[in-house]
Design a protein around this motif. Structure first.
Motif, PDB file in Angstrom:
ATOM      1  N   VAL A  59      51.200  28.685  29.568  1.00 23.82           N
ATOM      2  CA  VAL A  59      52.193  27.615  29.669  1.00 23.82           C
ATOM      3  C   VAL A  59      52.000  26.603  28.545  1.00 23.82           C
ATOM      4  N   ALA A  60      50.748  26.337  28.177  1.00 19.73           N
ATOM      5  CA  ALA A  60      50.468  25.406  27.077  1.00 19.73           C
ATOM      6  C   ALA A  60      50.995  25.935  25.742  1.00 19.73           C
ATOM      7  N   ARG A  61      51.137  27.251  25.634  1.00 16.14           N
ATOM      8  CA  ARG A  61      51.673  27.855  24.407  1.00 16.14           C
ATOM      9  C   ARG A  61      53.176  28.097  24.484  1.00 16.14           C
ATOM     10  N   GLY A  62      53.818  27.581  25.504  1.00 11.91           N
ATOM     11  CA  GLY A  62      55.273  27.646  25.592  1.00 11.91           C
ATOM     12  C   GLY A  62      55.831  28.799  26.397  1.00 11.91           C
ATOM     13  N   ALA A  63      54.995  29.591  27.028  1.00 13.63           N
ATOM     14  CA  ALA A  63      55.485  30.719  27.825  1.00 13.63           C
ATOM     15  C   ALA A  63      55.807  30.252  29.241  1.00 13.63           C
ATOM     16  N   ARG A  64      56.613  31.032  29.906  1.00 10.97           N
ATOM     17  CA  ARG A  64      56.912  30.776  31.315  1.00 10.97           C
ATOM     18  C   ARG A  64      56.419  31.971  32.110  1.00 10.97           C
ATOM     19  N   VAL A  65      55.447  31.767  33.005  1.00 10.66           N
ATOM     20  CA  VAL A  65      54.892  32.842  33.817  1.00 10.66           C
ATOM     21  C   VAL A  65      55.838  33.057  34.996  1.00 10.66           C
ATOM     22  N   VAL A  66      56.484  34.232  35.024  1.00 14.10           N
ATOM     23  CA  VAL A  66      57.479  34.498  36.057  1.00 14.10           C
ATOM     24  C   VAL A  66      56.898  35.278  37.235  1.00 14.10           C
ATOM     25  N   ALA A  67      55.753  35.937  37.040  1.00 15.72           N
ATOM     26  CA  ALA A  67      55.097  36.677  38.132  1.00 15.72           C
ATOM     27  C   ALA A  67      53.635  36.864  37.784  1.00 15.72           C
ATOM     28  N   GLN A  68      52.813  36.998  38.833  1.00 14.01           N
ATOM     29  CA  GLN A  68      51.382  37.242  38.651  1.00 14.01           C
ATOM     30  C   GLN A  68      50.954  38.378  39.563  1.00 14.01           C
ATOM     31  N   PHE A  69      50.100  39.264  39.037  1.00 11.92           N
ATOM     32  CA  PHE A  69      49.573  40.382  39.815  1.00 11.92           C
ATOM     33  C   PHE A  69      48.075  40.466  39.588  1.00 11.92           C
ATOM     34  N   VAL A  70      47.354  40.849  40.647  1.00  9.97           N
ATOM     35  CA  VAL A  70      45.907  41.021  40.561  1.00  9.97           C
ATOM     36  C   VAL A  70      45.568  42.410  41.073  1.00  9.97           C
ATOM     37  N   GLN A  71      44.782  43.154  40.296  1.00  9.16           N
ATOM     38  CA  GLN A  71      44.237  44.447  40.715  1.00  9.16           C
ATOM     39  C   GLN A  71      42.741  44.247  40.864  1.00  9.16           C
ATOM     40  N   ARG A  72      42.232  44.409  42.089  1.00  5.52           N
ATOM     41  CA  ARG A  72      40.791  44.256  42.331  1.00  5.52           C
ATOM     42  C   ARG A  72      40.215  45.622  42.635  1.00  5.52           C
ATOM     43  N   ARG A  73      39.071  45.895  42.088  1.00  6.98           N
ATOM     44  CA  ARG A  73      38.431  47.193  42.256  1.00  6.98           C
ATOM     45  C   ARG A  73      37.134  47.023  43.027  1.00  6.98           C
ATOM     46  N   GLY A  74      36.966  47.845  44.063  1.00  6.29           N
ATOM     47  CA  GLY A  74      35.730  47.828  44.835  1.00  6.29           C
ATOM     48  C   GLY A  74      35.700  46.811  45.940  1.00  6.29           C
ATOM     49  N   VAL A  75      36.866  46.377  46.413  1.00  6.46           N
ATOM     50  CA  VAL A  75      36.914  45.372  47.470  1.00  6.46           C
ATOM     51  C   VAL A  75      36.810  46.024  48.846  1.00  6.46           C
ATOM     52  N   SER A  76      37.564  47.097  49.069  1.00  5.05           N
ATOM     53  CA  SER A  76      37.536  47.777  50.363  1.00  5.05           C
ATOM     54  C   SER A  76      36.390  48.780  50.400  1.00  5.05           C
ATOM     55  N   ASP A  77      36.114  49.326  51.589  1.00  5.51           N
ATOM     56  CA  ASP A  77      35.062  50.336  51.708  1.00  5.51           C
ATOM     57  C   ASP A  77      35.373  51.556  50.846  1.00  5.51           C
ATOM     58  N   GLY A  78      36.631  51.973  50.842  1.00 10.99           N
ATOM     59  CA  GLY A  78      37.023  53.105  50.017  1.00 10.99           C
ATOM     60  C   GLY A  78      36.878  52.800  48.542  1.00 10.99           C
ATOM     61  N   GLY A  79      37.185  51.575  48.163  1.00  9.64           N
ATOM     62  CA  GLY A  79      37.060  51.170  46.772  1.00  9.64           C
ATOM     63  C   GLY A  79      35.617  51.104  46.311  1.00  9.64           C
ATOM     64  N   VAL A  80      34.720  50.702  47.218  1.00  8.94           N
ATOM     65  CA  VAL A  80      33.307  50.652  46.875  1.00  8.94           C
ATOM     66  C   VAL A  80      32.785  52.060  46.609  1.00  8.94           C
ATOM     67  N   ARG A  81      33.209  53.019  47.406  1.00  7.12           N
ATOM     68  CA  ARG A  81      32.792  54.411  47.192  1.00  7.12           C
ATOM     69  C   ARG A  81      33.330  54.960  45.877  1.00  7.12           C
ATOM     70  N   LYS A  82      34.473  54.453  45.417  1.00  8.68           N
ATOM     71  CA  LYS A  82      35.087  54.947  44.191  1.00  8.68           C
ATOM     72  C   LYS A  82      34.632  54.195  42.942  1.00  8.68           C
ATOM     73  N   MET A  83      33.777  53.203  43.100  1.00  8.79           N
ATOM     74  CA  MET A  83      33.347  52.410  41.951  1.00  8.79           C
ATOM     75  C   MET A  83      32.650  53.256  40.892  1.00  8.79           C
ATOM     76  N   SER A  84      31.995  54.350  41.316  1.00  9.19           N
ATOM     77  CA  SER A  84      31.310  55.197  40.330  1.00  9.19           C
ATOM     78  C   SER A  84      32.293  56.085  39.581  1.00  9.19           C
ATOM     79  N   LEU A  85      33.494  56.259  40.115  1.00  9.62           N
ATOM     80  CA  LEU A  85      34.506  57.063  39.440  1.00  9.62           C
ATOM     81  C   LEU A  85      35.209  56.219  38.381  1.00  9.62           C
ATOM     82  N   PRO A  86      35.647  56.843  37.308  1.00 10.48           N
ATOM     83  CA  PRO A  86      36.339  56.054  36.277  1.00 10.48           C
ATOM     84  C   PRO A  86      37.709  55.600  36.768  1.00 10.48           C
TER      85      PRO A  86
END
Length: 145
Positions: A59-86
């Motif tokens: 925003v300080a550089r003049g852009a307007r953020v119209v949407a935000q998305f977050v991808q978290r890896r290893g948060v759920s139990d299934g994600g923790v098991r997959k942390m070793s996978l690429p």
């Protein structure tokens, strides 16, 4: 018995909208509508703070953020098991998250997608083809000044 074919899960190559075809990828988002995307591991506890500071910097550089998305890896139990996978080295995000971001880019007619994480040239090209607009990393935007 005949088994039906599984649908191909890959995203089709998207053709940019008419308004996006004439645009050239910009490193500086002056007056641009951008979608902000963050990729964080479960060990990163202050991911919301990093997203807020990234949005503030844009925003300080003049852009307007119209949407935000977050991808978290290893948060759920299934994600923790997959942390070793690429993770997807092609897109940095999961298949479903890329679809969500692409839909938001279409709805908001975004000029660019800015990733908090650093992107390789291959990832930028792949994501730009799938999202229909340029994909750049925040460090590239900040270094352009």
């Amino acid at each position: 018995m005949h088994q039906p074919r599984r649908r191909d899960r890959r995203l089709p190559r998207r053709v940019p909208s008419v308004s996006a075809r004439g645009r050239t990828p910009r490193r500086t988002p002056d007056g641009a509508d951008v979608v902000l995307v963050g990729y964080f591991s479960a060990k990163e506890k202050d991911f919301e703070g990093r997203m807020t500071s990234a949005a503030t910097a844009l925003v300080a550089r003049g852009a307007r953020v119209v949407a935000q998305f977050v991808q978290r890896r290893g948060v759920s139990d299934g994600g923790v098991r997959k942390m070793s996978l690429p993770y997807s080295s092609r897109t940095l995000l999961s298949y479903g998250k890329v679809r969500e971001v692409a839909q938001a880019c279409d709805q908001a007619d975004a000029d660019a997608v800015v990733f908090v994480a650093a992107l390789t040239g291959r990832q930028q090209r792949a994501l730009a083809g799938m999202l229909g607009c340029p994909a750049v990393s925040l460090s590239d935007v900040l270094a352009a000044d």
